[in-house]
Write an enzyme that holds these catalytic residues in place. Structure first.
Site, short mmCIF file in Angstrom:
data_model
loop_
_atom_site.label_atom_id
_atom_site.label_comp_id
_atom_site.label_asym_id
_atom_site.label_seq_id
_atom_site.Cartn_x
_atom_site.Cartn_y
_atom_site.Cartn_z
N SER A 79 7.27 25.26 -44.47
CA SER A 79 6.63 26.58 -44.44
C SER A 79 6.49 27.10 -43.00
O SER A 79 6.47 26.32 -42.04
CB SER A 79 5.26 26.50 -45.09
OG SER A 79 4.46 25.58 -44.37
N THR A 80 6.39 28.40 -42.88
CA THR A 80 6.25 29.02 -41.56
C THR A 80 4.94 28.57 -40.90
O THR A 80 4.91 28.31 -39.69
CB THR A 80 6.33 30.55 -41.71
OG1 THR A 80 7.66 30.86 -42.14
CG2 THR A 80 6.06 31.27 -40.40
N GLY A 138 5.45 25.19 -39.55
CA GLY A 138 6.43 25.32 -38.47
C GLY A 138 5.75 25.67 -37.15
O GLY A 138 6.09 25.14 -36.09
N GLU A 161 13.56 25.40 -39.91
CA GLU A 161 14.10 26.14 -41.07
C GLU A 161 12.90 26.48 -41.94
O GLU A 161 12.35 25.59 -42.60
CB GLU A 161 15.09 25.28 -41.86
CG GLU A 161 16.35 24.89 -41.09
CD GLU A 161 17.31 26.04 -40.90
OE1 GLU A 161 17.14 27.09 -41.55
OE2 GLU A 161 18.24 25.90 -40.09
N CYS A 180 14.05 28.41 -50.45
CA CYS A 180 13.66 29.28 -49.33
C CYS A 180 14.50 30.53 -49.25
O CYS A 180 14.03 31.58 -48.84
CB CYS A 180 13.76 28.49 -48.03
SG CYS A 180 15.34 27.67 -47.87
N GLU A 206 5.69 34.64 -49.54
CA GLU A 206 6.60 33.74 -50.23
C GLU A 206 5.85 33.06 -51.38
O GLU A 206 4.87 32.36 -51.16
CB GLU A 206 7.13 32.70 -49.25
CG GLU A 206 8.24 31.88 -49.84
CD GLU A 206 8.79 30.86 -48.85
OE1 GLU A 206 7.99 30.20 -48.17
OE2 GLU A 206 10.02 30.72 -48.79
P1 NAP Z 1 5.20 22.45 -45.94
O1 NAP Z 1 3.85 22.35 -46.50
O2 NAP Z 1 5.40 23.19 -44.67
O3 NAP Z 1 5.73 20.96 -45.81
C1 NAP Z 1 7.00 20.64 -45.35
C2 NAP Z 1 6.99 19.24 -44.76
O4 NAP Z 1 6.13 19.21 -43.64
C3 NAP Z 1 6.46 18.17 -45.72
O5 NAP Z 1 7.16 16.98 -45.49
C4 NAP Z 1 5.02 18.05 -45.29
O6 NAP Z 1 4.44 16.81 -45.62
C5 NAP Z 1 5.16 18.20 -43.80
N1 NAP Z 1 3.94 18.60 -43.10
C6 NAP Z 1 2.83 19.21 -43.60
N2 NAP Z 1 1.92 19.38 -42.62
C7 NAP Z 1 2.43 18.86 -41.49
C8 NAP Z 1 1.97 18.73 -40.13
N3 NAP Z 1 0.78 19.18 -39.75
N4 NAP Z 1 2.77 18.14 -39.24
C9 NAP Z 1 4.00 17.70 -39.58
N5 NAP Z 1 4.48 17.78 -40.84
C10 NAP Z 1 3.72 18.36 -41.78
O7 NAP Z 1 6.19 23.12 -46.95
P2 NAP Z 1 6.34 22.80 -48.50
O8 NAP Z 1 5.26 23.50 -49.21
O9 NAP Z 1 6.52 21.35 -48.69
O10 NAP Z 1 7.76 23.46 -48.79
C11 NAP Z 1 7.92 24.79 -49.09
C12 NAP Z 1 8.27 25.61 -47.85
O11 NAP Z 1 9.46 25.13 -47.25
C13 NAP Z 1 8.53 27.03 -48.18
O12 NAP Z 1 7.89 27.88 -47.27
C14 NAP Z 1 10.03 27.17 -48.06
O13 NAP Z 1 10.49 28.45 -47.77
C15 NAP Z 1 10.33 26.22 -46.98
N6 NAP Z 1 11.72 25.80 -47.04
C16 NAP Z 1 12.58 26.25 -46.09
C17 NAP Z 1 13.91 25.90 -46.13
C18 NAP Z 1 14.87 26.38 -45.09
O14 NAP Z 1 15.92 25.78 -44.93
N7 NAP Z 1 14.59 27.44 -44.38
C19 NAP Z 1 14.36 25.07 -47.14
C20 NAP Z 1 13.47 24.63 -48.11
C21 NAP Z 1 12.14 25.00 -48.04
P3 NAP Z 1 3.63 16.57 -46.99
O15 NAP Z 1 3.97 17.71 -47.91
O16 NAP Z 1 4.13 15.27 -47.48
O17 NAP Z 1 2.18 16.54 -46.64
#
Ligand code: NAP
Ligand code: MG
Length: 496
Positions: free
Chosen positions: A248-249, A252, A269, A303, A400
């Site tokens: 997620s942004t 990120g 990403e 995404c 999103e």
């Molecule tokens: P997320 O909450 O940002 O998590 C992504 C990853 O980051 C998970 O492995 C998560 O671990 C980890 N994470 C969470 N907090 C963190 C921190 N403080 N420090 C380091 N790592 C941390 O995203 P999500 O909800 O899993 O996935 C959905 C998002 O991903 C959407 O916004 C989607 O658009 C985006 N996405 C983007 C792409 C692209 O290529 N642009 C592709 C697919 C998805 P845990 O979840 O295990 O806690």
């Protein structure tokens, strides 16, 4: 029907046997080990809400151990002096291994993430191509020769970055893990992958299969665990040279802050809210079919999904009706059933989140064309939901949602489509549907996104760069630019 006569059930049985055999641990330096803390977390099947297994839960102590192992592997002659051609062969062996296990990997992904088996098979098949694509690059990571007056020779080398931390989400984990591994290894780096704890099993199985190909120990390390602990430790670590993050942004931005500890390189990403623009002169039926596939595929947990369908005013009602009609055929249910098109969302939390957006759409005054019914059985299902006559400023059109929810937004003309399409903080992908060639090219130039399509949506090729404009990310995966993202330039002058 017996398992042997039903390939989907046979794959499911094989996947379950692997899942239930236990021993889902961390991979550090070629060894599968328990977390230093001894902690584990539960893995849930989102289609049934049943517990599948326990997995060792990495935290900062395990990150420390993995960084030491990855650094040792990076410097060891078995990896550091491997010829590019040998690296090509190593990546080809991984591709072959995956190809021999497509059905098993797909079934593990379906059980863990909930995606329909057909969707998972597509994702695993794509990973085979990804490894083969990067296998070809190993011998083409070229430096340059710089023109000089003849008294000097100036040239550049492109060298690997070192230890790369890679953090991936749960939505298509096998694809995410593969792109990260293949890209980094092709350039000679070593990696530490932190999969999302909500779906980490294919990352573990993939790593097991890669180990069978005799990659030197420590070149890939896998740390299932939570973001706030294992993920943050990786992003902050002084011994990590790069973080590649997909997610997620909001997270990120946190990664960027954490990476300042040692100014490690960062690629991101992130999220998207893609405009999918349909002009009245388009092949409407093709556009509609594709529009439904992109917002329903993987239950909208993609995404790059086309979640804002911009439709020219004169065809708004006709398109909206047909979209609702087609989306209604996306039957939700058992991911292993042949007629299932839609799996569950990943978790109860995500389902709540998506439901809150469906509520926000109704409160905001958008008209609900399809969906809005709660799912009665087990599993975190949300049926396809279509809003039309949406205004681009509404929350459902700006944020999103990551569920099978579509906003259909009317537009007047080319300028209006571009203005509204670009009115978002994201810029990951976009598409335009028209039979007018000039208009198609004008509009894709005007739309601010990293990956665009004309008269199609969502098709991919590993040679085609992927990444975000605006708050959808930094850098590119796939294609030539991804080689730059995993190497650094050294320039050398020789006094002749
Ligand atoms: P997320 O909450 O940002 O998590 C992504 C990853 O980051 C998970 O492995 C998560 O671990 C980890 N994470 C969470 N907090 C963190 C921190 N403080 N420090 C380091 N790592 C941390 O995203 P999500 O909800 O899993 O996935 C959905 C998002 O991903 C959407 O916004 C989607 O658009 C985006 N996405 C983007 C792409 C692209 O290529 N642009 C592709 C697919 C998805 P845990 O979840 O295990 O806690
Ligand atoms: Mg799961």
């Amino acid at each position: 029907m017996t398992n042997s006569s039903n390939p989907a059930q046979a794959a499911r049985a094989k996947a379950l046997a692997w899942i239930l055999q236990g021993g889902k641990r961390l991979l550090i330096g070629g060894q599968w080990i328990e977390a230093a803390s001894g902690k584990t977390f539960e893995v849930i099947n989102p289609a049934t809400e049943e517990r599948l297994c326990h997995v060792a839960e990495a935290d900062s102590a395990d990150v420390d151990a993995a960084v030491i192992a990855a650094r040792k592997a990076f410097e060891a002659p078995s990896w550091a002096t491997l010829s590019p051609h040998a690296r090509t062969r190593a990546l080809l062996r991984i591709a072959d291994k995956i190809e021999q296990h497509i059905d098993e990997l797909a079934a593990i992904e379906s059980l863990d993430n909930g995606m329909p088996l057909w969707f998972a098979q597509g994702a695993v098949t794509a990973t085979v191509d990804i490894f083969r694509y990067y296998a070809g690059w190993c011998s083409k990571v070229l430096g340059t020769t710089i023109p000089s007056d003849g008294s000097t020779l100036i040239y550049t080398l492109r060298e690997p970055l070192g230890v790369c931390g890679q953090i991936i989400p749960w939505n298509v984990p096998i694809l995410m893990a593969s792109i990260k591994f293949a890209n980094a290894l092709c350039c000679g780096n070593t990696v530490i992958l932190k999969p999302a704890e909500l779906a980490c099993l294919t990352s573990i199985r993939l790593a097991e299969l890669i180990q069978e190909t005799d990659l030197p120990p420590g070149v890939i390390n896998v740390l299932p665990g939570f973001g706030a602990t294992a993920g943050a430790a990786l992003a902050q670590h002084l011994g990590v040279d790069k973080i590649a993050f997909t997610g997620s942004t909001a997270i990120g931005k946190q990664i960027v802050r954490d990476a300042t500890s040692n100014l490690k390189k960062v690629t991101l990403e992130l999220g998207g809210k893609a405009p999918n623009v349909v002009f009245a002169d388009a092949d409407i039926e093709k556009a509609v079919q594709s529009a439904v596939k992109t917002f329903c595929g993987n239950s909208g947990q993609v995404c790059s999904a086309g979640t804002r369908l911009f439709v020219q005013e004169s065809i708004h009602d006709q398109v909206s009706e047909r979209v609702a009609q087609l989306a209604a055929t996306w039957k939700a249910g058992d991911p292993f059933a042949a007629d299932t098109k839609l799996g569950p969302l990943i978790s109860a939390k995500q389902r709540e989140r998506v439901w809150s957006y469906i509520g926000a759409g109704q409160e905001g005054g958008a008209s609900l064309r399809l969906g809005g019914n709660a799912w009665s059985g087990a599993g975190y299902f949300v049926e396809p939901t279509v809003f039309d006559n949406v205004r681009n400023g509404m929350r459902i059109a700006q944020e999103e949602i990551f569920g099978p929810v579509l906003s259909i937004i009317p537009f007047k003309d080319e300028d209006d489509a571009v203005l509204q399409g670009n009115d978002t903080s994201y810029g990951l992908s976009a598409a335009v549907w028209t039979r007018d060639v000039s208009r198609a090219h004008k509009v894709v130039r005007a739309l601010k996104a990293g990956r665009l399509w004309i008269n199609t949506f969502g098709e991919s090729d590993p040679a085609m760069a992927f990444g975000g404009y605006k708050q959808s990310g930094w850098g590119r995966e796939f294609g030539q630019e991804s080689i730059e993202a995993y190497t650094q330039t050294k320039s050398i002058m020789v006094r002749m």
